[in-house]
Design an enzyme around this catalytic site. Structure first.
Site, PDB file in Angstrom:
ATOM      1  N   CYS A 182      24.409  71.851 -85.584  1.00  0.00           N
ATOM      2  CA  CYS A 182      24.428  72.309 -86.971  1.00  0.00           C
ATOM      3  C   CYS A 182      25.247  73.116 -87.355  1.00  0.00           C
ATOM      4  CB  CYS A 182      23.004  72.709 -87.279  1.00  0.00           C
ATOM      5  SG  CYS A 182      23.001  73.049 -89.024  1.00  0.00           S
ATOM      6  N   GLU A 216      25.470  67.195 -91.790  1.00  0.00           N
ATOM      7  CA  GLU A 216      25.862  66.815 -90.298  1.00  0.00           C
ATOM      8  C   GLU A 216      26.590  65.639 -90.626  1.00  0.00           C
ATOM      9  OE1 GLU A 216      27.016  67.172 -87.414  1.00  0.00           O
ATOM     10  OE2 GLU A 216      24.824  67.899 -86.973  1.00  0.00           O
TER      11      GLU A 216
END
Length: 225
Positions: free
Chosen positions: A2, A109
């Site tokens: 992340c 993402e």
């Protein structure tokens, strides 16, 4: 991994939700493009010697091991793998004694279709309330410089998330916050599991978020694929 996330909840609402005493120098919110090396909102628990109170404080996103001579002396450690958290020299002490909560609205993402360019997705909770990542933290000191730093714990992705990226932050539910913070005895390791598909929702967002200078709520708006 992340590498970007969003947070819009006011700091005073966060302090109330997490039952944490807020610091006076918390980062400005909302922020829809929170990037590594910036100060982020983190909840940790003081030691029993210091009354064991929860605190809402700013920490630098990017864990700095104690042996680094400067904050950039080695790799930028924004994520820590759950599978090796207890073994890695950089993380194993923090894993046992310095765990924290990192609140978010959701995270970004990037997925690269075969033969194509990377496309950003936004992942957020399917229900009410914030998304809360499992984290670890550490204070780094060298000479007169002092930084309190943190990293998100990640694990292997499953289901729909695995189609976008192979890793996902460990996402904690409210009934697990106390256990992760060490308030409820042992068992934190069992919390390091991927979130289920039904607890998350996914949508494509525009490529503006590719720039770390981009800002504004339009970054999380859904676009047609």
């Amino acid at each position: 991994m992340c590498g970007r996330f969003a947070l819009s909840m006011p700091s005073d609402a966060m302090a109330q939700l997490f039952k944490a005493a807020p610091a006076n120098d918390l980062p400005i919110l909302p922020n829809y493009n929170i990037c590594p090396t910036t100060q982020i909102h983190v909840i940790y628990r003081e030691s029993e010697q210091d009354k064991g109170q929860r605190r809402l404080v700013p920490m630098r996103w990017g864990f700095v091991p104690h042996w680094y001579k400067t904050p950039s002396d080695g790799p930028l450690l924004i994520n820590a793998r759950a599978e090796t958290l207890a073994e890695k020299p950089a993380f194993r002490e923090a894993c046992r004694a310095r765990r924290c909560l990192i609140p978010a609205d959701g995270f970004y993402e990037w997925f690269r279709p075969e033969g194509g360019e990377k496309l950003p997705w936004y992942i957020q909770p399917s229900g009410e309330g914030p998304m809360v990542f499992a984290g670890i933290w550490q204070t780094w000191e060298q000479n007169s410089e002092r930084l309190t730093t943190c990293a998100m714990v990640t694990t292997e992705a499953t289901g729909r998330m695995a189609e976008i990226h192979h890793r996902i932050p460990v996402i904690l539910q409210p009934h697990d916050w106390g256990k992760w913070l060490g308030e409820e005895g042992h068992g934190a390791a069992r919390l390091m599991q991927p979130a289920s598909d039904d607890s998350l929702k996914f949508h494509r967002v525009g490529k503006a978020v590719n720039s770390n200078r981009a800002s504004g709520p339009e970054l999380i708006e859904e676009i047609e694929e």
